[in-house]
Design an enzyme around this catalytic site. Sequence first.
Site, mmCIF file in Angstrom:
data_model
loop_
_atom_site.group_PDB
_atom_site.id
_atom_site.type_symbol
_atom_site.label_atom_id
_atom_site.label_comp_id
_atom_site.label_asym_id
_atom_site.label_seq_id
_atom_site.Cartn_x
_atom_site.Cartn_y
_atom_site.Cartn_z
ATOM 1 N N HIS A 242 0.829 -1.209 0.000
ATOM 2 C CA HIS A 242 0.000 0.000 0.000
ATOM 3 C C HIS A 242 0.863 1.259 0.000
ATOM 4 O O HIS A 242 1.796 1.378 0.803
ATOM 5 C CB HIS A 242 -0.897 -0.033 1.249
ATOM 6 C CG HIS A 242 -1.910 1.066 1.300
ATOM 7 N ND1 HIS A 242 -2.124 1.835 2.410
ATOM 8 C CD2 HIS A 242 -2.780 1.518 0.372
ATOM 9 C CE1 HIS A 242 -3.093 2.709 2.162
ATOM 10 N NE2 HIS A 242 -3.507 2.536 0.937
ATOM 11 N N GLU B 148 0.221 -0.433 -4.780
ATOM 12 C CA GLU B 148 -0.870 0.538 -4.916
ATOM 13 C C GLU B 148 -0.289 1.899 -4.582
ATOM 14 O O GLU B 148 0.540 2.015 -3.665
ATOM 15 C CB GLU B 148 -2.004 0.208 -3.926
ATOM 16 C CG GLU B 148 -3.234 1.107 -4.035
ATOM 17 C CD GLU B 148 -3.227 2.382 -3.202
ATOM 18 O OE1 GLU B 148 -4.140 3.193 -3.333
ATOM 19 O OE2 GLU B 148 -2.264 2.595 -2.409
ATOM 20 N N ASP C 171 -1.190 6.542 -5.223
ATOM 21 C CA ASP C 171 -2.209 7.548 -5.544
ATOM 22 C C ASP C 171 -1.659 8.581 -6.527
ATOM 23 O O ASP C 171 -0.527 9.040 -6.361
ATOM 24 C CB ASP C 171 -2.620 8.258 -4.250
ATOM 25 C CG ASP C 171 -2.970 7.276 -3.150
ATOM 26 O OD1 ASP C 171 -4.013 6.636 -3.251
ATOM 27 O OD2 ASP C 171 -2.159 7.132 -2.194
ATOM 28 N N HIS D 145 -1.019 11.617 -2.101
ATOM 29 C CA HIS D 145 -2.298 11.219 -1.518
ATOM 30 C C HIS D 145 -3.151 12.417 -1.117
ATOM 31 O O HIS D 145 -4.327 12.494 -1.438
ATOM 32 C CB HIS D 145 -2.044 10.332 -0.298
ATOM 33 C CG HIS D 145 -3.291 9.822 0.354
ATOM 34 N ND1 HIS D 145 -4.036 10.578 1.231
ATOM 35 C CD2 HIS D 145 -3.931 8.642 0.241
ATOM 36 C CE1 HIS D 145 -5.084 9.867 1.640
ATOM 37 N NE2 HIS D 145 -5.046 8.693 1.055
ATOM 38 N N GLU E 278 -4.278 4.268 -8.111
ATOM 39 C CA GLU E 278 -5.490 4.916 -7.600
ATOM 40 C C GLU E 278 -5.546 6.346 -8.116
ATOM 41 O O GLU E 278 -4.681 7.167 -7.814
ATOM 42 C CB GLU E 278 -5.553 4.896 -6.067
ATOM 43 C CG GLU E 278 -6.892 5.471 -5.624
ATOM 44 C CD GLU E 278 -7.067 5.688 -4.135
ATOM 45 O OE1 GLU E 278 -6.361 5.066 -3.317
ATOM 46 O OE2 GLU E 278 -7.944 6.515 -3.805
#
Length: 250
Positions: free
Chosen positions: A10, A37, A39, A52, A112
């Site tokens: 993550h 993952e 952002d 993020h 993301e």
Amino acid sequence: MWPYPKIVAHRGGGTLAPENTVAGLRAGLAYGFHAVEFDVMLSRDGIGMVMHDPDFGRTVAGEGSVPGSDAVDLAGMDAGSWFGPQFRDEPVPFFTQFIDYCKEQRIWMNVEIKPADGFEAETGDWVARVTRDSYQAEIAAGETAAIPLLSSFSFAALAAARDAAPDLPRGYLLDQIPTDWQAQASELDAVAIHTNQKHLTPALAAKIKAAGYGLFCYTVNDPARGREILSWGVDGFCTDRIDLIGPTFA
Ligand code: G3P
Ligand code: MG
């Protein structure tokens, strides 16, 4: 339904490195992770940056915001010191740097799309186009497991991604699964539902799987909880504790 890795690091390297930095990707690799993952948000001049929060103050110091700053200035900011002095001057990455690093190291990406308020469609469109352009060969060859999965909490961002690059798979992020989840996922032509592990139940997991969707959870840091949701049919999850939950976790 889920040709991708089961366990995903993550925000780059979870809790072992500053989030959304190349140092995070390196930390993930050190623990054997080839799945990540992270952002992506657009800068003022419309460039995808790996961040993020829209506002400064947590991972970068000072006042200001990602949508209020140009990419070159964001890339010069220190996104590492908040985490530890050894990460001082670790930059805010360009999305394209993450693509290059992940291709070179064979790391699968769950991108993301994290739009700042008001930039939903623009961000989804940009991320989809840039990702598609970087993975043309894999898309043409039908190498499903190597193609990044785009995800977002924003319906508008995913709709724009669908329109810009229909060939890229999409995961719909839902904190809690609403009753009309399937109609929304179908409109987005999503391949997977990504949801908060805290709110998932065995019954909901069974429904999503029975409808033919991949099912991915965020963010699982307790191995016992990981085993539990996998036993419900969850296909994969991301973790901050890459030191406790390894890539071959079962
Ligand atoms: O993509 C899953 C997860 O990252 C969603 O929440 O806030 O950590 O981006 P957040
Ligand atoms: Mg995220």
